[in-house]
Design a protein around this motif. Structure first.
Motif, PDB file in Angstrom:
ATOM      1  N   SER A  39       0.571  -1.213   0.019  1.00 56.43           N
ATOM      2  CA  SER A  39      -0.005  -0.197  -0.054  1.00 56.43           C
ATOM      3  C   SER A  39       0.995   1.271  -0.076  1.00 56.43           C
ATOM      4  CB  SER A  39      -0.871   0.119   1.250  1.00 56.43           C
ATOM      5  OG  SER A  39      -1.838   0.965   1.163  1.00 56.43           O
ATOM      6  N   TRP A  40       0.572   2.046  -0.940  1.00 61.71           N
ATOM      7  CA  TRP A  40       1.127   3.491  -0.961  1.00 61.71           C
ATOM      8  C   TRP A  40       0.048   4.460  -0.899  1.00 61.71           C
ATOM      9  CZ3 TRP A  40       5.939   4.157  -0.228  1.00 61.71           C
ATOM     10  CH2 TRP A  40       6.729   5.230  -0.449  1.00 61.71           C
ATOM     11  N   PHE A  41      -0.927   4.035   0.224  1.00 63.02           N
ATOM     12  CA  PHE A  41      -1.975   4.975   0.655  1.00 63.02           C
ATOM     13  C   PHE A  41      -1.421   5.407   2.115  1.00 63.02           C
ATOM     14  CE2 PHE A  41      -3.725   2.539  -2.627  1.00 63.02           C
ATOM     15  CZ  PHE A  41      -4.454   3.645  -3.668  1.00 63.02           C
ATOM     16  N   LEU A  42      -2.015   6.479   2.528  1.00 60.79           N
ATOM     17  CA  LEU A  42      -1.809   6.742   3.971  1.00 60.79           C
ATOM     18  C   LEU A  42      -3.018   6.140   4.894  1.00 60.79           C
ATOM     19  CD1 LEU A  42      -0.087   8.535   6.029  1.00 60.79           C
ATOM     20  CD2 LEU A  42      -1.943  10.248   5.792  1.00 60.79           C
ATOM     21  N   ALA A  43      -3.929   6.290   4.327  1.00 58.09           N
ATOM     22  CA  ALA A  43      -5.264   5.553   5.000  1.00 58.09           C
ATOM     23  C   ALA A  43      -6.264   4.945   4.236  1.00 58.09           C
ATOM     24  CB  ALA A  43      -5.664   7.077   5.591  1.00 58.09           C
ATOM     25  N   PRO A  44      -7.140   4.168   4.882  1.00 59.99           N
ATOM     26  CA  PRO A  44      -8.113   3.499   4.131  1.00 59.99           C
ATOM     27  C   PRO A  44      -9.068   4.498   3.436  1.00 59.99           C
ATOM     28  CG  PRO A  44      -8.180   2.710   6.382  1.00 59.99           C
ATOM     29  CD  PRO A  44      -7.234   4.010   6.118  1.00 59.99           C
ATOM     30  N   GLY A  45      -9.863   3.903   2.366  1.00 60.50           N
ATOM     31  CA  GLY A  45     -10.814   4.923   1.609  1.00 60.50           C
ATOM     32  C   GLY A  45     -11.210   4.095   0.227  1.00 60.50           C
ATOM     33  N   LEU A  46     -11.785   5.163  -0.449  1.00 60.00           N
ATOM     34  CA  LEU A  46     -12.417   4.653  -1.884  1.00 60.00           C
ATOM     35  C   LEU A  46     -11.326   4.017  -2.617  1.00 60.00           C
ATOM     36  CD1 LEU A  46     -14.670   4.258  -3.652  1.00 60.00           C
ATOM     37  CD2 LEU A  46     -14.315   6.601  -4.534  1.00 60.00           C
ATOM     38  N   LEU A  47     -10.243   4.706  -2.921  1.00 61.90           N
ATOM     39  CA  LEU A  47      -9.251   4.171  -3.765  1.00 61.90           C
ATOM     40  C   LEU A  47      -8.421   2.918  -3.288  1.00 61.90           C
ATOM     41  CD1 LEU A  47      -7.915   7.451  -5.388  1.00 61.90           C
ATOM     42  CD2 LEU A  47      -9.431   5.870  -6.201  1.00 61.90           C
ATOM     43  N   PRO A  48      -8.189   2.868  -2.078  1.00 57.43           N
ATOM     44  CA  PRO A  48      -7.623   1.560  -1.456  1.00 57.43           C
ATOM     45  C   PRO A  48      -8.544   0.491  -1.576  1.00 57.43           C
ATOM     46  CG  PRO A  48      -6.998   3.347   0.040  1.00 57.43           C
ATOM     47  CD  PRO A  48      -8.002   3.972  -0.981  1.00 57.43           C
ATOM     48  N   ASP A  49      -9.672   0.796  -1.467  1.00 60.69           N
ATOM     49  CA  ASP A  49     -10.656  -0.295  -1.418  1.00 60.69           C
ATOM     50  C   ASP A  49     -10.763  -0.750  -2.951  1.00 60.69           C
ATOM     51  OD1 ASP A  49     -11.199  -0.456   1.325  1.00 60.69           O
ATOM     52  OD2 ASP A  49     -13.239   0.502   0.929  1.00 60.69           O
ATOM     53  N   ARG A  50     -10.665   0.100  -3.763  1.00 56.10           N
ATOM     54  CA  ARG A  50     -10.642  -0.175  -5.399  1.00 56.10           C
ATOM     55  C   ARG A  50      -9.628  -1.184  -5.710  1.00 56.10           C
ATOM     56  NH1 ARG A  50     -10.765   4.641  -9.394  1.00 56.10           N
ATOM     57  NH2 ARG A  50     -12.795   4.889  -8.283  1.00 56.10           N
ATOM     58  N   VAL A  51      -8.417  -0.738  -5.281  1.00 53.16           N
ATOM     59  CA  VAL A  51      -7.309  -1.687  -5.699  1.00 53.16           C
ATOM     60  C   VAL A  51      -7.307  -2.801  -5.029  1.00 53.16           C
ATOM     61  CG1 VAL A  51      -5.852   0.245  -6.257  1.00 53.16           C
ATOM     62  CG2 VAL A  51      -5.633  -0.584  -3.828  1.00 53.16           C
ATOM     63  N   ILE A  52      -7.884  -2.984  -3.637  1.00 52.86           N
ATOM     64  CA  ILE A  52      -7.959  -4.415  -3.060  1.00 52.86           C
ATOM     65  C   ILE A  52      -9.122  -5.131  -4.033  1.00 52.86           C
ATOM     66  CG2 ILE A  52      -8.952  -5.352  -0.871  1.00 52.86           C
ATOM     67  CD1 ILE A  52      -7.677  -3.058   0.748  1.00 52.86           C
ATOM     68  N   ALA A  53     -10.130  -4.638  -4.164  1.00 52.24           N
ATOM     69  CA  ALA A  53     -11.100  -5.167  -4.913  1.00 52.24           C
ATOM     70  C   ALA A  53     -10.665  -5.710  -6.083  1.00 52.24           C
ATOM     71  CB  ALA A  53     -12.376  -4.646  -5.345  1.00 52.24           C
ATOM     72  N   GLN A  54      -9.655  -5.036  -6.907  1.00 52.77           N
ATOM     73  CA  GLN A  54      -9.090  -5.514  -8.227  1.00 52.77           C
ATOM     74  C   GLN A  54      -8.241  -6.610  -8.022  1.00 52.77           C
ATOM     75  OE1 GLN A  54      -7.789  -1.857  -9.576  1.00 52.77           O
ATOM     76  NE2 GLN A  54      -9.491  -1.235 -10.686  1.00 52.77           N
ATOM     77  N   ALA A  55      -7.391  -6.391  -6.818  1.00 52.74           N
ATOM     78  CA  ALA A  55      -6.228  -7.502  -6.706  1.00 52.74           C
ATOM     79  C   ALA A  55      -7.184  -8.825  -6.445  1.00 52.74           C
ATOM     80  CB  ALA A  55      -5.602  -6.978  -5.804  1.00 52.74           C
ATOM     81  N   ARG A  56      -8.104  -8.773  -5.531  1.00 50.63           N
ATOM     82  CA  ARG A  56      -8.712 -10.135  -4.974  1.00 50.63           C
ATOM     83  C   ARG A  56      -9.538 -10.524  -6.327  1.00 50.63           C
ATOM     84  NH1 ARG A  56     -10.899  -7.875   0.783  1.00 50.63           N
ATOM     85  NH2 ARG A  56      -9.066  -8.731   1.837  1.00 50.63           N
ATOM     86  N   SER A  57      -9.684  -9.844  -7.269  1.00 52.81           N
ATOM     87  CA  SER A  57     -10.544 -10.411  -8.571  1.00 52.81           C
ATOM     88  C   SER A  57      -9.438 -11.122  -9.362  1.00 52.81           C
ATOM     89  CB  SER A  57     -11.178  -9.256  -9.314  1.00 52.81           C
ATOM     90  OG  SER A  57     -11.646  -9.871 -10.544  1.00 52.81           O
ATOM     91  N   ALA A  58      -8.286 -10.643  -9.344  1.00 58.31           N
ATOM     92  CA  ALA A  58      -7.329 -11.168 -10.497  1.00 58.31           C
ATOM     93  C   ALA A  58      -6.710 -12.168  -9.600  1.00 58.31           C
ATOM     94  CB  ALA A  58      -6.418  -9.953 -10.817  1.00 58.31           C
ATOM     95  N   ALA A  59      -6.263 -12.097  -8.316  1.00 59.44           N
ATOM     96  CA  ALA A  59      -5.555 -13.297  -7.545  1.00 59.44           C
ATOM     97  C   ALA A  59      -6.482 -13.363  -6.197  1.00 59.44           C
ATOM     98  CB  ALA A  59      -4.316 -12.691  -7.303  1.00 59.44           C
ATOM     99  N   PRO A  60      -7.179 -14.444  -6.227  1.00 60.81           N
ATOM    100  CA  PRO A  60      -8.230 -14.491  -5.202  1.00 60.81           C
ATOM    101  C   PRO A  60      -7.390 -14.715  -3.654  1.00 60.81           C
ATOM    102  CG  PRO A  60      -9.055 -15.669  -6.946  1.00 60.81           C
ATOM    103  CD  PRO A  60      -7.763 -15.198  -7.423  1.00 60.81           C
ATOM    104  N   ASP A  61      -6.154 -15.330  -3.823  1.00 58.11           N
ATOM    105  CA  ASP A  61      -5.555 -15.551  -2.539  1.00 58.11           C
ATOM    106  C   ASP A  61      -4.436 -14.373  -2.124  1.00 58.11           C
ATOM    107  OD1 ASP A  61      -3.666 -16.204  -4.551  1.00 58.11           O
ATOM    108  OD2 ASP A  61      -2.829 -17.894  -3.772  1.00 58.11           O
ATOM    109  N   VAL A  62      -4.734 -13.437  -2.827  1.00 58.86           N
ATOM    110  CA  VAL A  62      -3.592 -12.091  -2.654  1.00 58.86           C
ATOM    111  C   VAL A  62      -3.536 -11.767  -1.225  1.00 58.86           C
ATOM    112  CG1 VAL A  62      -5.440 -10.558  -3.026  1.00 58.86           C
ATOM    113  CG2 VAL A  62      -3.020  -9.945  -3.304  1.00 58.86           C
TER     114      VAL A  62
END
Length: 244
Positions: A188-211
């Motif tokens: 994570s190159w984010f300071l805090a949780p939020g919309l954009l961190p949640d977006r990249v997490i969802a994309q990562a889990r879609s592409a690699a479920p065991d990320v």
């Protein structure tokens, strides 16, 4: 003592403001007696303009604004200077937090806390950031990922962005798999949780479920020390303005 006003972007996600307040609690613990106040540019309260008014009301004549931004892009160059104004205050804007090795240390600690070993040759690490239309801000994230790729025992590491820049997270994961990674970790190159961190997490889990997911930098002591360093570097300017 000149107040330190730490200004973050702000988010509709309450976890974001809560994380900023947690970080500033660490700052206060490191520098007891320093007047440290949180402020936000948008979407969260209190707004920077309101905090500056409160500082002036308390009798101060100057303040140092420390942008809680990891790179220098539109928010740092336009939004913060536009909001950091008050007729009764001499306001000094400190440098943004990045680039600095302490941010990398914090991000690596978050990966380690998630269970990612630094010497695992089967791991590929995506360093996920917000992304910017300002190319140098994206280049900073790419440079961090390249250092990680060279200096670790991982299969590879690469940057990815939530918006405004390439590659996105799915493309970055494909690059890592092509480099031999059998397991993907999301740094994570984010300071805090939020919309954009949640977006990249969802994309990562879609592409690699065991990320494996690392948390944002948050209330890390290195980040807190960096906030204080940026403040201290700006204080001489405040003193010079007062004595001029």
């Amino acid at each position: 003592m000149t107040p330190l006003i730490a200004v973050a972007h702000g988010s509709r996600d309450p976890r974001s403001a809560a994380t900023v307040h947690e970080l500033l609690d660490v700052v206060r613990a490191l520098r007891p007696g320093l007047d440290v106040r949180a402020a936000f540019l948008d979407l969260s309260a209190p707004r920077l303009t309101d905090v500056l008014s409160a500082v002036a009301w308390d009798g101060h004549r100057e303040a140092v604004v420390v942008p809680l931004l990891l790179g220098s892009a539109y928010h740092a160059k336009v939004d913060v200077p536009a909001a950091a104004r008050h007729p009764r205050l001499s306001i000094h804007i400190a440098d943004v937090l990045g680039p600095d090795p302490r941010l990398e240390s914090a991000a690596l600690r978050r990966l380690a806390a998630a269970g990612v070993r630094h010497d695992d040759p089967e791991v590929g690490v995506v360093l996920a950031a917000a992304g910017s239309s300002h190319a140098p801000a994206n280049a900073l994230v790419h440079s961090v990922a390249r250092r990680w790729a060279r200096g670790s025992g991982w299969a590879s590491a690469t940057a990815a962005f939530a918006a405004a820049a390439d590659p996105g997270v799915p493309a970055a994961i494909e690059r890592l798999r092509a480099a031999g990674a059998k397991h993907i970790a999301l740094g994570s190159w984010f300071l805090a949780p939020g919309l954009l961190p949640d977006r990249v997490i969802a994309q990562a889990r879609s592409a690699a479920p065991d990320v494996t997911i690392a948390q944002p930098l948050g209330a890390d002591i290195d980040v807190a020390e960096l906030v204080l360093q940026r403040y201290s570097a700006a204080v001489p300017a405040a003193i010079g303005a007062r004595s001029a």
